[in-house]
Design a protein around this motif. Structure first.
Motif, mmCIF file in Angstrom:
data_model
loop_
_atom_site.group_PDB
_atom_site.id
_atom_site.type_symbol
_atom_site.label_atom_id
_atom_site.label_comp_id
_atom_site.label_asym_id
_atom_site.label_seq_id
_atom_site.Cartn_x
_atom_site.Cartn_y
_atom_site.Cartn_z
ATOM 1 N N VAL A 1 61.373 -16.082 -12.538
ATOM 2 C CA VAL A 1 60.434 -15.042 -12.109
ATOM 3 C C VAL A 1 59.002 -15.500 -12.369
ATOM 4 O O VAL A 1 58.131 -15.413 -11.500
ATOM 5 N N ALA A 2 58.775 -16.005 -13.597
ATOM 6 C CA ALA A 2 57.419 -16.425 -13.981
ATOM 7 C C ALA A 2 56.918 -17.516 -13.041
ATOM 8 O O ALA A 2 55.789 -17.462 -12.545
ATOM 9 N N CYS B 1 56.009 -16.230 -9.570
ATOM 10 C CA CYS B 1 54.808 -15.386 -9.518
ATOM 11 C C CYS B 1 53.636 -16.197 -8.955
ATOM 12 O O CYS B 1 52.693 -15.631 -8.402
ATOM 13 N N VAL C 1 52.080 -16.021 -5.211
ATOM 14 C CA VAL C 1 51.528 -14.683 -4.979
ATOM 15 C C VAL C 1 50.801 -14.554 -3.639
ATOM 16 O O VAL C 1 50.866 -13.506 -2.991
ATOM 17 N N CYS D 1 53.274 -13.707 -1.044
ATOM 18 C CA CYS D 1 53.756 -12.331 -1.242
ATOM 19 C C CYS D 1 52.724 -11.331 -0.733
ATOM 20 O O CYS D 1 53.068 -10.332 -0.097
ATOM 21 N N ALA E 1 62.377 -7.874 -9.251
ATOM 22 C CA ALA E 1 62.750 -9.294 -9.270
ATOM 23 C C ALA E 1 64.272 -9.412 -9.381
ATOM 24 O O ALA E 1 64.812 -9.632 -10.449
ATOM 25 N N PHE F 1 60.373 -16.002 -3.410
ATOM 26 C CA PHE F 1 60.014 -15.519 -4.747
ATOM 27 C C PHE F 1 61.177 -14.683 -5.271
ATOM 28 O O PHE F 1 62.154 -14.462 -4.551
#
Lengths: 418, 418
Positions: free
Chosen positions: A166-167, A170, A173, A176, A228, A257
């Motif tokens: 997840v990290a 990110c 972004v 996203c 997530a 992601f």
């Protein structure tokens, strides 16, 4: 463009030098005197070169630091190539049959060298427009989605691995944010980027005035931004799939992601429904497309049903595995196992219908349209097709929780279409 | 313990040297000849020293690389001090009236120097056991929760800031895993860490056999693990709040991460309900606690209602702010604004009840119990109190979506209690 950060856009000449200096590519292609190079990218997002030699072939894809959108440049980090490469490798590890192999990745150059998907591979969307049936498509896509989504979720991974993933993602972004804007925001407001055919002026206006629809899209957007659930492809429409009669290959995961699984499943199912509603626009005296419409609906049903079966089978196989979501000492009898699986799948189904409807709507009144409709030569036919699809998408977004099975969705499509 | 990574646990002597060498602390405390030092940590998780001098006072908190649990050491990263310090600073910036000021943070030493909350500040839980009313408590806690949760959510922040925060706090994974285990897993299975009073053997067994409850707790656990809604405190029970008649201060956010808002609100409300159900065990001839029970229920209602009002007020004030969840050009009229806010608050209410019930259940049949019940001297009274609380928690988890307001929850508590 400067090479300050190690990036320089390649052309056909400098590409040859690059390949010669890169053992993972030159070992496949051999002597550079015999390269045949073809640029096949649409030039909007990436350079894409096919390089063929007597020894082998590769595709070279280089991301540019912008995307082009209705003639204007929209800055977009070329770091997306990194997330695309990581995802191709991870999804490829989990489902090698349906993801092209990555031979080489160069982060400063935002450059991926990967398997060339030779003819007769074509983009699935083009096959759907041409009315071609793919007998293994449902099976293959169900396999791809079930494996990539299951194995990257907490049903299989530990919390520690999950948060690490997840990290890292990110960092993607910017991509996203682009999805947030073009899928969940722009179609519901006045935006310079939106477009639609003139026949749909009132329909586009109605979307912007529909409070119930806006309430639903807000919830879908929250889920997209906050949940997530798995490492998703992020852009799994029918233009991200290459097919032959025997082969199905998923490409272009640059929007990947950790997001909601339903966003991938919905993108794919929603684009199949768009293909269905476009068929009347492609019908002619030689082919009324009626049989093909049935095949698309069968594909829609088979894809979800096979996905569900495969996903549950993976869950059953791995119930004593590393996943920390449903510990075997808690979910320790067939009744409770059945209960949690049924609930999980039901929620995922409704998520998929919700995201699928958002993807349908945005392709009709948002910035990016689909060739399924755009290639219809008679604009009033196109308008009819698009309006049916738009209205179905709106209904589906609002009523998605009322559908208990994909068969009910198919029945609803047939009612709209009759 | 070695100092290889720059960490060495301090004692009262080395602490004086540390303060002398640290300007941000020595500037407050002045001449080290006049320090009065008292160790007040429970020794299980951290060293906590109060240092007082004629010039000022500070609290020094140093995390140890383990927590102690029923006599056994449970390794736990001392990096939690970093996340605690970052959260104290961030929540303190957003709500300075209710978060103690951080004077100093030393990451290698896992050491925080912060404001000393002088007497008569006591831990709220102890005040609730003693039957003390705090007239400003609801207002203060509503203020703290609304400001910290609103401003760290996508209602106020951009996607870019949000994902940056999410990525950073993924690093606090060990503390998240601990919560997953002790709140969402262990109470629902046989675990060496669980304990309960002997009278509750059958009740604990019933929790482990309750398929409907397990179905619900799975969904709550998924939301805890997957939904990055806001920077939450992560452990907001009544032992993490210090109070006087005028002051309310939230401490100890070492479990902080980007998670569901309802986990904070539920932790606090759930612990108030535990305090309510413990009152009969503290009743005696001098004080039947009936009036105090009413005050707790009023506090429960006021806290949620004030939270909701303040949260909505912040949303209205900032609807044209940087937040990207509800763009003003989409949510552009009072009807739709009302519609999305009502839905958001309703979902948050049900999340809060769900997480609150999970926190109640785990305090009765899980590893960590609460002094509210443990301090009841008559064990059969304790059993009655705990059983009522446990049954209410189970009902609340299963039926939470049927409650439309906190008043309905209060009515349900009164019915169980009568």
């Amino acid at each position: 463009m400067s090479a300050v950060d190690g990036f320089r856009p390649l052309n056909e000449t400098s590409l040859v030098e690059y390949i010669k200096a890169t053992p993972s590519l030159s070992s496949i292609l051999g002597d550079s005197d015999n390269f045949q190079i073809k640029e096949v990218g649409d030039g909007n997002l990436n350079f894409v070169y096919i390089v063929v030699s007597p020894s082998g072939s590769v595709v070279i894809k280089q991301a540019l630091p912008y995307i082009r959108c209705i003639g204007e440049a929209w800055p977009m980090t070329k770091e997306r190539a990194y997330f695309e490469a990581v995802t191709l490798k991870e999804h490829g590890r989990l489902c090698p049959a349906h993801v092209p192999e990555v031979y080489h990745f160069d982060r400063p150059m935002s450059l991926i060298g990967m398997r060339y998907l030779k003819p007769p591979h074509i983009i699935l969307r083009k096959g759907l427009i041409a009315g071609v049936e793919y007998p293994l498509l449902s099976e293959h896509m169900a396999e791809y989605m079930s494996r990539t989504l299951f194995y990257t979720s907490l049903l299989y991974t530990t919390t520690t691995e999950h948060k690490k993933g997840v990290a890292e993602f990110c960092g993607n972004v910017e991509l996203c944010r682009l999805t947030e804007q073009v899928v969940f925001s722009d179609p519901y407001k006045v935006s310079e980027y939106n477009r639609w055919i003139p026949h749909l002026d009132r329909d586009a206006e109605a979307v912007r005035q529909d409070n119930d629809l806006k309430l639903e899209v807000a919830q879908l957007k929250s889920k997209f931004c906050e949940r997530a659930q798995a490492l998703i492809h992020g852009d799994l429409h029918t233009g991200s799939v290459m097919v032959t009669q025997d082969s199905t290959q998923v490409i272009d995961p640059e929007f990947a992601f950790y997001g909601p699984m339903g966003f991938d499943i919905g993108a794919y199912l929603g684009n199949l429904i768009l293909a269905f509603f476009a068929q009347d626009g492609h019908a002619n005296e030689e082919n009324d497309r009626k049989a093909y419409k049935k095949w698309i609906l069968k594909t829609l049903g088979d894809t979800w049903n096979l996905f569900r079966q495969k996903f549950i089978a993976l869950w059953d196989e791995n119930k004593d595995g590393p996943g920390e979501a449903y510990l075997p000492h808690i979910y320790n009898n067939p009744d409770i196992q059945k209960l949690v699986q049924t609930k999980y799948i039901q929620d995922l189904f409704h998520d998929s219908l919700g995201f699928g409807s958002a993807k349908m709507i945005r392709r009709i009144v948002g910035v990016a349209h689909v060739e399924d409709f755009e290639s219809i030569t008679d604009v009033s036919k196109q308008a009819d097709c698009e309006r049916k699809a738009l209205n179905f998408g709106k209904m589906l977004m609002k009523k998605r929780r009322n559908f208990a099975s994909i068969d009910e969705v198919i029945t609803a499509i047939q009612e709209v279409d009759s």
